[in-house]
Design a protein around this motif. Structure first.
Motif, PDB file in Angstrom:
ATOM      1  N   ALA A 119     -11.287  32.411  72.714  1.00  9.71           N
ATOM      2  CA  ALA A 119     -12.669  32.867  72.880  1.00  9.71           C
ATOM      3  C   ALA A 119     -12.944  34.085  72.002  1.00  9.71           C
ATOM      4  N   GLY A 120     -14.192  34.175  71.550  1.00 10.11           N
ATOM      5  CA  GLY A 120     -14.589  35.253  70.640  1.00 10.11           C
ATOM      6  C   GLY A 120     -14.285  36.644  71.156  1.00 10.11           C
ATOM      7  N   VAL A 121     -14.523  36.888  72.446  1.00 10.48           N
ATOM      8  CA  VAL A 121     -14.310  38.240  72.985  1.00 10.48           C
ATOM      9  C   VAL A 121     -12.874  38.711  72.775  1.00 10.48           C
ATOM     10  N   LEU A 122     -11.941  37.773  72.696  1.00  8.84           N
ATOM     11  CA  LEU A 122     -10.528  38.153  72.567  1.00  8.84           C
ATOM     12  C   LEU A 122     -10.190  38.688  71.184  1.00  8.84           C
ATOM     13  N   LEU A 123     -11.028  38.343  70.204  1.00 10.61           N
ATOM     14  CA  LEU A 123     -10.753  38.802  68.842  1.00 10.61           C
ATOM     15  C   LEU A 123     -11.068  40.284  68.685  1.00 10.61           C
ATOM     16  N   ALA A 124     -11.700  40.861  69.703  1.00  9.82           N
ATOM     17  CA  ALA A 124     -12.008  42.296  69.660  1.00  9.82           C
ATOM     18  C   ALA A 124     -11.104  43.062  70.621  1.00  9.82           C
ATOM     19  N   VAL A 152     -17.015  35.677  65.326  1.00  4.96           N
ATOM     20  CA  VAL A 152     -16.670  36.710  64.345  1.00  4.96           C
ATOM     21  C   VAL A 152     -17.861  37.639  64.086  1.00  4.96           C
ATOM     22  N   ILE A 153     -19.035  37.164  64.499  1.00  5.34           N
ATOM     23  CA  ILE A 153     -20.267  37.829  64.073  1.00  5.34           C
ATOM     24  C   ILE A 153     -20.446  39.247  64.615  1.00  5.34           C
ATOM     25  N   ARG A 154     -20.021  39.494  65.860  1.00 12.02           N
ATOM     26  CA  ARG A 154     -20.307  40.802  66.442  1.00 12.02           C
ATOM     27  C   ARG A 154     -19.610  41.943  65.684  1.00 12.02           C
ATOM     28  N   ASP A 155     -18.329  41.705  65.368  1.00  9.94           N
ATOM     29  CA  ASP A 155     -17.580  42.735  64.644  1.00  9.94           C
ATOM     30  C   ASP A 155     -16.696  42.047  63.608  1.00  9.94           C
ATOM     31  N   PRO A 156     -17.312  41.605  62.504  1.00  7.52           N
ATOM     32  CA  PRO A 156     -16.581  40.804  61.526  1.00  7.52           C
ATOM     33  C   PRO A 156     -15.307  41.473  61.017  1.00  7.52           C
ATOM     34  N   GLU A 157     -15.366  42.764  60.712  1.00 10.80           N
ATOM     35  CA  GLU A 157     -14.184  43.418  60.150  1.00 10.80           C
ATOM     36  C   GLU A 157     -13.021  43.430  61.126  1.00 10.80           C
ATOM     37  N   GLY A 158     -13.321  43.776  62.376  1.00  6.39           N
ATOM     38  CA  GLY A 158     -12.286  43.830  63.403  1.00  6.39           C
ATOM     39  C   GLY A 158     -11.705  42.453  63.675  1.00  6.39           C
ATOM     40  N   ALA A 159     -12.586  41.462  63.795  1.00  3.48           N
ATOM     41  CA  ALA A 159     -12.131  40.107  64.110  1.00  3.48           C
ATOM     42  C   ALA A 159     -11.273  39.545  62.976  1.00  3.48           C
ATOM     43  N   ILE A 160     -11.716  39.756  61.750  1.00  2.00           N
ATOM     44  CA  ILE A 160     -10.968  39.226  60.602  1.00  2.00           C
ATOM     45  C   ILE A 160      -9.610  39.917  60.496  1.00  2.00           C
ATOM     46  N   VAL A 165      -3.639  39.367  61.470  1.00  8.28           N
ATOM     47  CA  VAL A 165      -2.424  39.692  62.227  1.00  8.28           C
ATOM     48  C   VAL A 165      -1.797  38.385  62.751  1.00  8.28           C
ATOM     49  N   PHE A 166      -2.633  37.504  63.311  1.00 18.25           N
ATOM     50  CA  PHE A 166      -2.135  36.211  63.805  1.00 18.25           C
ATOM     51  C   PHE A 166      -1.566  35.366  62.664  1.00 18.25           C
ATOM     52  N   ALA A 167      -2.331  35.286  61.574  1.00 17.43           N
ATOM     53  CA  ALA A 167      -1.898  34.448  60.440  1.00 17.43           C
ATOM     54  C   ALA A 167      -0.569  34.947  59.874  1.00 17.43           C
ATOM     55  N   ASP A 168      -0.397  36.276  59.863  1.00 15.80           N
ATOM     56  CA  ASP A 168       0.834  36.867  59.304  1.00 15.80           C
ATOM     57  C   ASP A 168       2.083  36.498  60.096  1.00 15.80           C
ATOM     58  N   ILE A 169       1.936  36.175  61.388  1.00 13.39           N
ATOM     59  CA  ILE A 169       3.130  35.773  62.143  1.00 13.39           C
ATOM     60  C   ILE A 169       3.221  34.244  62.242  1.00 13.39           C
TER      61      ILE A 169
END
Ligand code: C2E
Ligand code: MG
Ligand code: MG
Ligand code: MG
Length: 288
Positions: A119-124, A152-160, A165-169
């Motif tokens: 869920a989107g909220v978790l990306l923040a 991703v829209i609410r805080d694009p920089e933080g979410a990306i 971090v996820f992709a790196d592992i």
């Protein structure tokens, strides 16, 4: 929390009267206990890789076996979980269960990546990101996370940053429901995603609509240009599968292949080989 509940009550009352409101409040209250009481369970829906004629991954979809209401589907409780923050515990449970089930599958010779909806909220949520990473890293599990662009829209920089971090592992990021929400080419360019899932909105009527094939085709081309693999969700007919294959779609998922099923049924499905015959049929004219 109190404020947002009151707001929701007001909105729901406008739409569908008092019973709906009480329902929602009760359901939200029950959900907190449901996680502890093990009332949630996962079903898996395979994705078939058309060229390889193989199932390379499955998507985990959560269900709730409610003590009095029976089966409750995620569209009816995920929004409540997001609002109450139960989504954190629910998603960590989903990750843990997927890791266990992946081990069971591997023991039987089925090496599949399991995709989980995030869920989107978790990306923040930094704490969630840390805990999810700890689970994945300590288990060595091969997971994927499905996210929507809308999240991703609410805080694009933080979410990306968190997606990186996820992709790196080693977690594969997939963009879910592409085309159905607020799609922005600016985000598409920046997201560390390896898969793009075209929303079933464009797929279920693929062969009876004039515009859907054009949209799907250009989306496939766009994703390939960005070096992403494309998954079509909501594939219900042989005709849709054939057309998607011609268009160069990489993977398909939908009722034609399988509905979401329990782990035992998935193992049975992987071993009876019917889907391979189906995928081979479709490729046959092009292989010749
Ligand atoms: P989604 O991730 O886009 O999942 C696809 C949905 O389409 C699933 O509904 C699936 O059962 C359904 N579907 C699959 N194939 C077909 C088909 O051929 N035709 C049609 N008409 N439908 C098909 P489901 O399981 O009810 O899940 C709905 C949504 O709930 C999911 O959409 C996802 O956004 C969310 N969800 C499910 N599990 C979780 C979870 O563990 N965490 C979170 N945050 N969200 C979840
Ligand atoms: Mg999904
Ligand atoms: Mg989807
Ligand atoms: Mg969806």
């Amino acid at each position: 929390l109190v404020e947002s509940r009151t707001e929701r009550v007001a909105v729901a009352r406008d739409v569908s009267g008092d019973t709906a409101v009480i329902d929602q409040i009760e359901l939200a209250r029950d959900l907190t206990l449901a996680i502890e009481r093990e009332e949630l369970f996962l079903q898996y829906q395979p994705k078939v890789h058309l060229r390889r004629q193989q199932i390379t991954s499955v998507e985990a979809l959560v269900r709730w076996n409610h003590p009095t209401r029976g089966l409750v589907l995620p569209n009816d409780f995920i929004p409540l979980a997001e609002e109450s923050r139960d989504i954190v515990a629910l998603t960590l449970w989903t990750i843990r269960r997927s890791i266990q089930d992946q081990k069971t599958l591997a023991d039987k010779g089925h090496d599949l990546r399991i995709f989980i909806n995030i869920a989107g909220v978790l990306l923040a949520d930094k704490r969630f990101v840390r805990r999810a990473c700890a689970l994945v890293e300590s288990s060595g599990a091969r997971l994927g996370f499905e996210i929507t662009e809308t999240s991703v829209i609410r805080d694009p920089e933080g979410a990306i940053a968190n997606l990186k971090v996820f992709a790196d592992i080693g977690i594969v990021i997939a963009i879910d429901d592409y085309g159905a929400g607020l799609s922005s080419l600016a985000y598409l360019k920046q997201l560390p995603a390896r898969e793009l899932k075209i929303d079933k909105l464009f797929v279920t009527q693929l062969t009876s609509s004039n515009r859907d094939p054009l949209i799907v085709r250009s989306t496939i081309d766009l994703a390939h240009a960005l070096e992403m693999e494309v998954v079509a969700e909501g594939v219900e007919t042989q005709a849709a599968m054939a057309l998607l294959s011609v268009m160069g779609c990489d993977m398909i998922q939908g009722f034609l292949i399988s509905r979401p099923i329990n782990l035992d049924a998935l193992i049975h499905f992987l071993e009876d080989g019917k889907y391979q015959a189906m995928a081979a049929d479709i490729r046959a004219p092009f292989n010749r």
